[in-house]
Design a protein around this motif. Structure first.
Motif: not given
Lengths: 420, 493
Positions: A13, A15-17, A19-20, A23-24, A26-27, A30, A35, A189, A193, B97, B363, B409
């Motif tokens: 879990x 390592x996956x999080x 990673x996610x 990505x977040x 990076x998003x 931008x 925002x 979450x 947010x 994963x 994601x 995005x």
């Protein structure tokens, strides 16, 4: 990564999080310039008469209470668990019957200070060995009624107030059964947010709110309710959403979903927005295989994370700790005898942990039914204390204004003694 | 901007003229991941809703090259379990994963782009009923193949679907049947087959039935965390009489394979399973609280047809309650994300970097509160509004609407519709522009409230003259698109 049956689910879990999250980030980078809601609203006057906060930590999957508050003094324990029993010599704060799993070392000072205690042999009034049935029953906590309404929803409904942030779930957006019901609640979450999208200049935000009102003001059904709640909540909680979560007093949380959610719990309490009950879910306890020993395996991984998180939480809170109580709940305990895969199938009686303000700690409460064959219920630890009695103790102690008989209808709580 | 030949959607089909009737839009909306002018065109070419639905049931005959080509974007999905495991165990190799997330990505892209929309909706439904999460640590090397099995049977017979899924090594590994033996029984799958996959708890099975269910399933092994080879082990099969509800057998042979299939066939055809499946279908396609009469009607069709999924679906859409349920289902978070990509005509290209759309989409959509297969328990996602209408879900949806509407995005590996392509023939009044954009985006006319909201947020009055695309700045167009997406019209299906 996964080398045997004592699989590293947590790592999977995590390592996956990670990673996610990458990505977040990076998003988000931008979009930084466009925002962020800077519109100033009148601050919500959340000066609740009662500043106490209850944090409910749900150990999802059925945590094995016998591995956490270990009954080493009962001969049935080691006999049933030839591969996974924790030797008495390794337990912490052991008395003649019980000792704590060595992974709970970060919480030892609280145990010694009397602000961390446990109750053994607790559970539902009758066994439910399905995760979903048991979770539903535990969180509904009103077995006689066909109405689906969670006990936390009844707590805040009973205290009154009406703002959704009175009962908050942090870490995931889905409404858990405990919060489900007519009183408004909030599931998020992450705190940052809690804001509207789009441009952040004052005029744009003002116009955006008016535009939303044109569409949603009298929109029917759950969607309309959710939209209106989102609009009013973002206005009230603007400062909580826009202030970075900054642990205090040198607290350091594990970099996991649980660590993050509990760090946000502390930040929410510190912001004094009127949150009275906060729930956090902590998964990964369904250990049908590879429970492990005192120093490796799934149980060690999970308890390390749990103990480090809770220790960081109370450090983070500082003097606010005097207002905050944590209670853990899991849907059922696990079978006394280990299965063929050094794991544990679904069982019945379990342990609950209670930490923080008002706790009569440093001891294990409850009535121990024993692990001899005749004392077991279908091979499981029997339940001698209805879990609602523990929750009733906590609610009565922290929210004396609540009517416990309405929070737990048709139930007469027994005195457990885990709260002062 | 050039359109990529491997783009996610066919070329911009314009605006449907006339708009689809409410009944047609309802059918298309419930049985697709979002109504687009292109989808309306396909329905009209098939002679209307009924013709379209029949055509969709024969999904293999529908050309789908663009979506089909996306499979090649995720080559790990077609590697063998042992290849995937070797990669995972190699330093710097592809981690399990991430392969699990590839399945989410590919699934989302198919939902966006495939012409076989009914098939995609049914793949989602069965994947949720016979749920194996992805990524998931105990089963991930077999999970892509499990998905193919669900796809194979999604519009076939439930009986076949159930047998193939329950006995698939992904399910066996996930729910521990792969390590259950006659000597040390693990009842995890034995219980869930009854409780979740078939008859449900209301059927009244007891703990002895759970145990016998697990006994029947012994022997179906998989070498977890090693070769991942699936096999049947006669030495591990429990021998002795078994009884589950009305099913009983002497179970005297070491090879229990035929017995297992007979047992699962029994469960698939049990009346309680018919009611449970009918209820899941009714909740998915009709309403959160379907009537008992509808459930009985659908369950009867399921039973009469010998668990034929096509016949069951035909019965469902023919029932008056289906037509009467317009607008009363809210989109789940993943449906919202997918429908947003479809509505905006976003073209996704083969991804190479992490932030490219084809990778980032999983994601991005999960920030609304749900990603495909990412439910941590074997009972699958809930499918009712109350589970998906939290404050944060609304905020998550609105954030994604804004981010994609503005093309902010993902910013790479993607082509957004050019701003000018949204506009009607110019010059036009602003309210005419709003209506045109709404027809193109949501296949419906703008309501008074939508007009009001668009006018307030963009700061343009209804009568403002738009003479050229430059009169509507990209920022204002993004505001207009997001305003229309942030409405019940888009958030319901």
């Amino acid at each position: 990564m996964l080398d045997d049956d004592t699989c590293a689910c947590a790592d999977f879990r995590a390592s996956r999080r990670t990673f996610l999250r990458g990505a977040a980030v990076a998003g988000a980078a931008m979009a930084t310039t466009t925002m962020g809601d800077v519109f100033t609203q009148t601050a919500y006057g959340a000066t609740a008469a009662n500043p106490n906060v209850l944090v409910v930590l749900s150990l999802r999957g059925g945590a094995d209470g016998l591995s956490i508050v270990v009954p080493h003094g009962d001969p049935g324990y080691a006999a049933a668990r030839r591969r996974i029993a924790i030797p008495g010599s390794q337990l912490l704060e052991a008395d003649a019957m019980f000792g704590l799993h060595p992974a709970l070392a970060p919480l030892r000072p609280m145990w010694r200070a009397g602000t961390f205690g446990a109750v053994q042999a607790v559970g539902l009034p009758a066994p439910k060995r399905s995760h979903f049935d048991a979770m539903e029953a535990v969180e509904d906590a009103d077995p006689g009624s066909p109405e689906r309404r969670g006990w936390i929803n009844r707590v805040v409904g009973n205290i009154g107030g009406g703002a959704p942030e009175q009962a908050v779930q942090l870490g995931q957006p889905m409404v858990p059964t405990s919060l489900y019901g007519p009183a408004a609640t909030l599931s998020v979450t992450e705190l940052d947010r809690l804001r509207l999208p789009g441009p952040t200049d004052v005029e744009s935000v003002r116009m955006h709110r008016q535009a939303y009102a044109a569409v949603w003001d009298d929109a029917p059904g759950p969607l309309g309710l959710a939209a209106r709640s989102a609009l009013s909540t973002t206005a009230r909680l603007r400062s909580l959403a826009t202030t970075p979560v900054q642990p205090q007093h040198g607290a350091s949380y594990p970099s996991s979903d649980l660590g993050r959610a509990v760090a946000e719990t502390a930040a929410t309490i510190r912001a004094q927005i009127g949150a009275q009950v906060i729930t956090v879910e902590c998964g990964g306890w369904d250990m049908h295989t590879g429970v492990g020993t005192s120093d490796d395996g799934q149980m060690r991984i999970r308890l390390d994370e749990l103990a480090a998180t809770l220790a960081a939480f109370f450090t983070d809170l500082g003097t606010l700790s005097a207002q905050v109580t944590v209670v853990t709940i899991s849907e059922f305990g696990r079978r006394v005898v280990e299965n063929g895969n050094a794991g544990l199938d679904h069982g019945y009686g379990n342990a609950m942990l209670v930490l923080g303000a008002g706790v009569r700690g440093g001891e294990v409460h409850g009535t121990w039914p024993g692990l001899r064959e005749a004392a077991l219920l279908d091979g499981d630890l029997d339940v001698t204390t209805d879990y609602r009695s523990v929750l009733a103790d906590v609610v009565r102690s922290r929210f004396p204004e609540a009517n416990v008989s309405e929070v737990f209808p048709d139930f007469r709580p027994e005195a457990v003694g885990v709260m002062r | 901007m050039a359109l990529c030949s491997h783009g996610a959607l066919a070329d911009d089909p314009g605006v449907s003229k006339p708009l689809p009737s409410p009944a047609l839009r309802h059918l298309l909306s419930r049985f697709s991941f979002g109504v687009t002018p292109g989808l309306v065109g396909q329905a009209r070419a098939a002679g209307g809703g009924t013709g379209w639905f029949e055509r969709q049931l024969d999904h293999r005959s529908i050309p789908d090259d663009a979506a089909g080509a996306m499979r090649g974007w995720f080559p790990y999905l077609d590697k063998t379990p042992s290849q995937l495991w070797a990669e995972d165990q190699t330093a710097g190799g592809r981690q399990g994963w991430e392969t699990g997330i590839d399945l989410q990505r590919w699934t989302l892209l198919r939902r966006i782009a495939s012409n076989r929309q009914v098939h995609e909706t049914m793949v989602e439904l069965w994947s949720n009923l016979l749920h194996v999460p992805s990524p998931e640590p105990k089963s991930w090397p077999m999970r892509p193949d499990y998905d193919q099995v669900v796809r194979e049977h999604a519009l076939g017979r439930f009986e076949d679907l159930l047998i193939e899924c329950v006995l698939h090594p992904a399910m066996g590994c996930y729910l521990d049947n792969a390590v259950s033996t006659s000597r040390s029984i693990n009842e995890n799958l034995g219980r869930e087959v009854l409780e979740l996959h078939t008859v449900g708890i209301q059927s009244g099975f007891d703990e002895e039935a759970v145990r016998d269910s697990a006994y029947i399933l012994t022997g179906w092994k998989c070498d977890r965390f090693n070769t991942w080879e699936a096999s049947y082990s006669t030495g591990d099969h429990y021998i002795g009489p078994v009884r589950v509800l009305g099913f009983s057998d002497a179970n005297g042979a070491a090879d229990g394979r035929e017995l297992t299939r007979r047992y699962l066939r029994y469960l698939a055809n049990h009346p309680a399973t018919a009611r449970r499946v009918a209820s899941r279908l009714a909740v998915r396609f009709v309403s959160d609280e379907p009537s008992a009469a509808l459930v009985t009607h659908v369950a009867d069709a399921f039973t009469r047809s010998g668990t034929d999924i096509k016949a069951t679906l035909r019965a469902l859409i023919a029932h008056p309650e289906f037509a009467a349920s317009r607008g009363n289902k809210i989109r789940t978070p993943t449906e919202d994300g997918v429908a947003t990509y479809r509505a905006l005509g976003v073209q996704v290209q083969r991804p190479s970097r992490a932030d490219d759309a084809g990778n980032a989409i999983a994601h991005q959509i999960s920030t609304i509160g749900q990603a495909p297969f990412d439910w941590p328990r074997p009972d699958g996602f809930p499918d009712v509004a109350d589970a998906w209408t939290s404050t944060s879900r609304m905020l998550g949806s609105w954030q994604v609407h804004w981010t994609v509407a503005g093309g902010y995005f993902p910013a790479t590996g993607v082509t957004y519709r050019p701003n000018a392509a949204w506009l009607p023939a110019l010059p036009a009044r602003f309210d005419e522009v709003v209506d045109h954009v709404c027809r193109k985006l949501l296949s419906r006319a703008a309501t008074t409230r939508m007009q009001q909201a668009a006018s307030i947020y963009t700061g343009l009055s209804a009568g403002t003259r738009i003479a050229s695309p430059d009169d509507l700045s990209p920022y204002r167009l993004a505001k207009l698109l997001a305003t229309l997406l942030d409405t019940p019209a888009h958030m319901n299906r």
